[in-house]
Design an enzyme around this catalytic site. Structure first.
Site, PDB file in Angstrom:
ATOM      1  N   LYS A  13      37.327  -2.212  49.810  1.00 49.89           N
ATOM      2  CA  LYS A  13      37.554  -1.647  51.140  1.00 49.89           C
ATOM      3  C   LYS A  13      36.860  -2.465  52.239  1.00 49.89           C
ATOM      4  O   LYS A  13      37.447  -2.701  53.301  1.00 49.89           O
ATOM      5  CB  LYS A  13      37.021  -0.216  51.108  1.00 49.89           C
ATOM      6  CG  LYS A  13      36.935   0.492  52.404  1.00 49.89           C
ATOM      7  CD  LYS A  13      36.486   1.918  52.163  1.00 49.89           C
ATOM      8  CE  LYS A  13      35.101   2.019  51.530  1.00 49.89           C
ATOM      9  NZ  LYS A  13      33.998   2.066  52.493  1.00 49.89           N
ATOM     10  N   ARG A  88      32.152  10.544  56.175  1.00 49.32           N
ATOM     11  CA  ARG A  88      31.942  10.752  54.744  1.00 49.32           C
ATOM     12  C   ARG A  88      32.230  12.196  54.358  1.00 49.32           C
ATOM     13  O   ARG A  88      32.440  12.494  53.192  1.00 49.32           O
ATOM     14  CB  ARG A  88      30.468  10.453  54.381  1.00 49.32           C
ATOM     15  CG  ARG A  88      30.153   8.990  54.199  1.00 49.32           C
ATOM     16  CD  ARG A  88      30.294   8.567  52.742  1.00 49.32           C
ATOM     17  NE  ARG A  88      30.432   7.136  52.593  1.00 49.32           N
ATOM     18  CZ  ARG A  88      29.426   6.280  52.460  1.00 49.32           C
ATOM     19  NH1 ARG A  88      28.197   6.729  52.455  1.00 49.32           N
ATOM     20  NH2 ARG A  88      29.640   4.995  52.332  1.00 49.32           N
ATOM     21  N   ARG A 127      30.401  -7.659  37.029  1.00 46.33           N
ATOM     22  CA  ARG A 127      29.679  -8.513  37.973  1.00 46.33           C
ATOM     23  C   ARG A 127      28.361  -9.000  37.376  1.00 46.33           C
ATOM     24  O   ARG A 127      27.648  -8.245  36.738  1.00 46.33           O
ATOM     25  CB  ARG A 127      29.374  -7.745  39.269  1.00 46.33           C
ATOM     26  CG  ARG A 127      30.584  -7.499  40.094  1.00 46.33           C
ATOM     27  CD  ARG A 127      30.211  -7.264  41.535  1.00 46.33           C
ATOM     28  NE  ARG A 127      29.422  -6.052  41.705  1.00 46.33           N
ATOM     29  CZ  ARG A 127      29.479  -5.296  42.806  1.00 46.33           C
ATOM     30  NH1 ARG A 127      30.285  -5.631  43.793  1.00 46.33           N
ATOM     31  NH2 ARG A 127      28.729  -4.229  42.908  1.00 46.33           N
ATOM     32  N   ARG A 160      23.109  -6.330  37.858  1.00 48.21           N
ATOM     33  CA  ARG A 160      22.326  -5.419  38.694  1.00 48.21           C
ATOM     34  C   ARG A 160      22.328  -4.031  38.072  1.00 48.21           C
ATOM     35  O   ARG A 160      23.329  -3.612  37.496  1.00 48.21           O
ATOM     36  CB  ARG A 160      22.931  -5.327  40.099  1.00 48.21           C
ATOM     37  CG  ARG A 160      22.632  -6.537  40.974  1.00 48.21           C
ATOM     38  CD  ARG A 160      23.271  -6.389  42.342  1.00 48.21           C
ATOM     39  NE  ARG A 160      23.749  -5.028  42.605  1.00 48.21           N
ATOM     40  CZ  ARG A 160      24.503  -4.691  43.630  1.00 48.21           C
ATOM     41  NH1 ARG A 160      24.894  -5.612  44.484  1.00 48.21           N
ATOM     42  NH2 ARG A 160      24.894  -3.459  43.805  1.00 48.21           N
ATOM     43  N   ARG A 171      28.256   6.797  40.054  1.00 46.89           N
ATOM     44  CA  ARG A 171      28.560   6.556  41.479  1.00 46.89           C
ATOM     45  C   ARG A 171      29.986   6.981  41.801  1.00 46.89           C
ATOM     46  O   ARG A 171      30.260   7.544  42.860  1.00 46.89           O
ATOM     47  CB  ARG A 171      28.412   5.066  41.816  1.00 46.89           C
ATOM     48  CG  ARG A 171      26.981   4.637  42.091  1.00 46.89           C
ATOM     49  CD  ARG A 171      26.828   3.145  41.963  1.00 46.89           C
ATOM     50  NE  ARG A 171      27.463   2.407  43.048  1.00 46.89           N
ATOM     51  CZ  ARG A 171      27.808   1.121  42.967  1.00 46.89           C
ATOM     52  NH1 ARG A 171      27.620   0.443  41.868  1.00 46.89           N
ATOM     53  NH2 ARG A 171      28.361   0.524  43.997  1.00 46.89           N
TER      54      ARG A 171
END
Ligand SMILES: [Zn+2]
Length: 218
Positions: A13, A88, A127, A160, A171
């Site tokens: 996004k 949000r 990642r 990470r 999340r």
């Protein structure tokens, strides 16, 4: 052009927002950026936000709303904006509508970038970043030449803690629970368009541009 971008972490996004802002020469307003800017400029809202962050607390709705309000009042936003990260919640969306209405304006479109959950998980958990030079790789989509090591500086790549499977799943669940009412709110008002976020950055951008054009927004 007054747009809101919605999308889970990992759907791209932010990148799409940057491209839209550049293409249509409208500012991209990201709440994270605004907060940092307000803190730097020591605006009254920025001072409040900093006090919260220094105490490790979440920045309250009222402060975030105040910061967005200040930003939207700037001349740079007079001809539109691309909002990323705000609203949000439904109360924030109602505040945004009220801010615009006070100026005789309204949102043109809410673009909800969607990618199947498994794909987002693959994108995020793949990642790997370099702790030394901060270069970012992806085991599937942008693999380093030598597996596990940085192309640039040779250091061993790391994942990470944000990108581990468990954290990513968590999340995404938090995001879905948080935004479901917001998505319903905009859908009920006929403002929401779902955009398929699969494929290349260019393809997704093209879908968004076509959608906006079909709605007479751009
Ligand atoms: Zn490196």
């Amino acid at each position: 052009m007054r747009l809101v971008l919605l999308g889970a972490p990992g759907v791209g996004k932010g990148t799409q927002g940057d491209l839209l802002a550049a293409k249509f020469q409208r500012p991209k307003i990201s709440t994270g950026d605004i907060l940092r800017e307000a803190v730097r400029n020591q605006t009254p809202m920025g001072v409040q936000a900093k006090a919260c962050m220094d105490q490790g607390k979440l920045v309250p709705d009222a402060v975030v709303i105040g910061i967005v309000k200040d930003k939207l009042a700037e001349p740079v936003c007079a001809h539109g904006f691309v909002l990323d990260g705000f609203p949000r919640t439904v109360p924030q969306a109602e505040e945004l509508a009220a801010m615009l209405k006070a100026k005789g304006l309204q949102l043109d479109r809410v673009v909800n970038v969607t990618v199947p959950r498994d794909d987002v998980v693959r994108r995020l958990t793949g990642r790997r970043s370099c702790p030394k030079c901060q270069a970012v790789f992806h085991i599937e989509f942008a693999p380093p030449k030598r597996a596990g090591f940085c192309d640039r500086c040779g250091a061993e790549l790391m994942q990470r803690s944000d990108d581990t499977r468990e954290t990513v799943e968590n999340r995404l669940t938090v995001y879905e629970n948080q935004t479901a009412p917001l998505i319903a709110y905009y859908r009920q008002r006929g403002l929401l368009s779902d955009i398929n976020g699969a494929g290349t950055v260019e393809h997704v951008q093209q879908r968004i541009v076509e959608l906006l054009s079909a709605h007479g927004v751009a």
